[in-house]
Scaffold this motif. Structure first.
Motif, short mmCIF file in Angstrom:
data_model
loop_
_atom_site.label_atom_id
_atom_site.label_comp_id
_atom_site.label_asym_id
_atom_site.label_seq_id
_atom_site.Cartn_x
_atom_site.Cartn_y
_atom_site.Cartn_z
N UNK A 82 0.84 -1.20 0.00
CA UNK A 82 0.00 0.00 0.00
C UNK A 82 0.88 1.26 0.00
N UNK A 83 0.37 2.36 -0.52
CA UNK A 83 1.19 3.58 -0.60
C UNK A 83 1.55 4.11 0.78
N UNK A 84 2.67 4.79 0.85
CA UNK A 84 3.13 5.41 2.10
C UNK A 84 2.65 6.86 2.16
N UNK A 85 2.17 7.27 3.31
CA UNK A 85 1.82 8.68 3.48
C UNK A 85 3.06 9.55 3.34
N UNK A 86 4.17 9.04 3.84
CA UNK A 86 5.45 9.74 3.71
C UNK A 86 6.41 8.84 2.95
N UNK A 87 6.50 8.99 1.65
CA UNK A 87 7.40 8.11 0.87
C UNK A 87 8.86 8.30 1.22
N UNK A 88 9.22 9.38 1.92
CA UNK A 88 10.60 9.60 2.34
C UNK A 88 10.94 8.88 3.64
N UNK A 89 9.96 8.26 4.24
CA UNK A 89 10.20 7.48 5.47
C UNK A 89 11.19 6.37 5.13
#
Length: 337
Positions: free
Chosen positions: A250-257
């Motif tokens: 599933x997509x990440x709310x913060x892709x930089x995490x």
């Protein structure tokens, strides 16, 4: 000059007062109470004399009655079920509770807690990655609370409502599932990888880092363990429940995490997801087939465009159900402060 009056002499203009009938009225009004008092006093005196005359028999009969009542305490039941105390028999609430027990079992009782998140300003939009991140932090804070009682430490993962751990013939897989089996949480975060952070528990396999829902890919795990164990029953179970890649797909709310998994759709593009689009139609738990959270359970005060597409929401939900033996979280709502 006026002559002074001598001691005991009345003035010539003195008129004696008329005789009052109040004493007769008072005596008449007290006649009935006095008669009743005398009657009961005589009755009680007679009773006391009889008891004194047969004191042994009276004492024996009193002890027999006391013993009979004491024996009744052994079969007495103190009703502590709130449903029996407060729910009207035959009412709609009673019918709904009966339906729930019939479908989920007698041990499925729980109470629910709800977190509500709203915008700072009236009419604001909470369908943004920033608002959901605040939602996540508040939910994590609540889920990590620990209470020490009876010499043990209790947290959400130990008392939450779980849909039932399946029986697996493979002992290693069964122990791993028992440790990882998640609480039932209805939250808009389930549309994203961050929903896995609300699930506690971890498992260990040799040669691998600790397995948690944030890094668990059931399909990949089956491929790695396939050559070493027979997992056909487990594979069939996952296929029926449509678990897929669980949260890591599933997509990440913060892709930089840095912990955002490579399998997340937006991990490489580094683009924040369209929250309204992802939440449109609701979300799924770890099982796509059995855990579908309708949009109405997750959002409130939604606005849509002419095509019916979700534009914004005024509130997000994350309710948690808890009881002495269970807690489960449902659409929660948290104050946006």
């Amino acid at each position: 000059m006026v002559r002074p009056l001598s001691l005991g002499e009345l003035p010539p203009s003195y008129t004696p007062p008329a005789r009052s009938s109040a004493p007769h009225i008072l005596a008449g009004s007290l006649q009935a109470p006095l008669w009743l008092r005398a009657y009961f006093q005589g009755l009680l005196f007679s009773l006391g004399c009889r008891i004194q005359k047969h004191c042994g028999k009276v004492l024996f009969l009193g002890l027999v009655a006391f013993g009979a009542l004491a024996l009744g305490l052994r079969v007495a039941v103190i009703e502590t079920d709130l449903e029996q105390l407060w729910v009207e028999v035959g009412s709609r609430v009673s019918q709904e509770l009966h339906y729930t027990k019939e479908k989920l079992g007698e041990e499925a009782a729980y109470t629910s807690q709800m977190l509500i998140q709203t915008a700072h300003q009236e009419g604001g939009n909470v369908l943004t990655p920033e608002a959901l991140d605040l939602h996540l932090q508040a939910a994590l804070t609540a889920s990590k609370v620990q209470v020490s009682l009876y010499g043990k430490s209790w947290d959400l993962n130990k008392i939450c409502y779980k849909s039932g751990v399946p029986l697996i013939e493979n002992g290693m897989i069964e122990r791993m599932i028992e440790k990882l089996f998640p609480c039932v949480i209805l939250t808009p975060l389930d549309c994203f990888w961050e929903g896995a952070k609300l699930q506690g528990g971890s498992a260990y396999l040799p040669g691998r880092p600790d397995i948690q829902w944030t890094n668990l890919d059931p399909q990949q795990l089956l491929e790695e363990l396939g050559p070493f164990a027979s997992l056909e029953g487990f594979r069939e179970l996952l296929d029926k429940a449509q678990v897929g890649q669980a949260y890591v797909g599933r997509p990440c709310l913060d892709p930089d995490d840095p912990h955002c998994p490579p399998s997340a759709p937006n991990r490489h593009s580094r683009q924040a997801p369209n929250v309204a689009q992802e939440l449109s139609g609701g979300c799924h738990g770890f099982s796509h087939k059995f855990m579908h959270w309708q949009e109405e359970l997750l959002l409130g005060g939604t606005a849509r465009d002419l095509q019916g597409q979700l534009l914004r929401g005024l509130a997000e939900h994350l309710p948690a159900h808890e009881s002495p033996s269970a807690v489960r979280a449902l659409p929660g709502r948290l104050p946006d402060t």
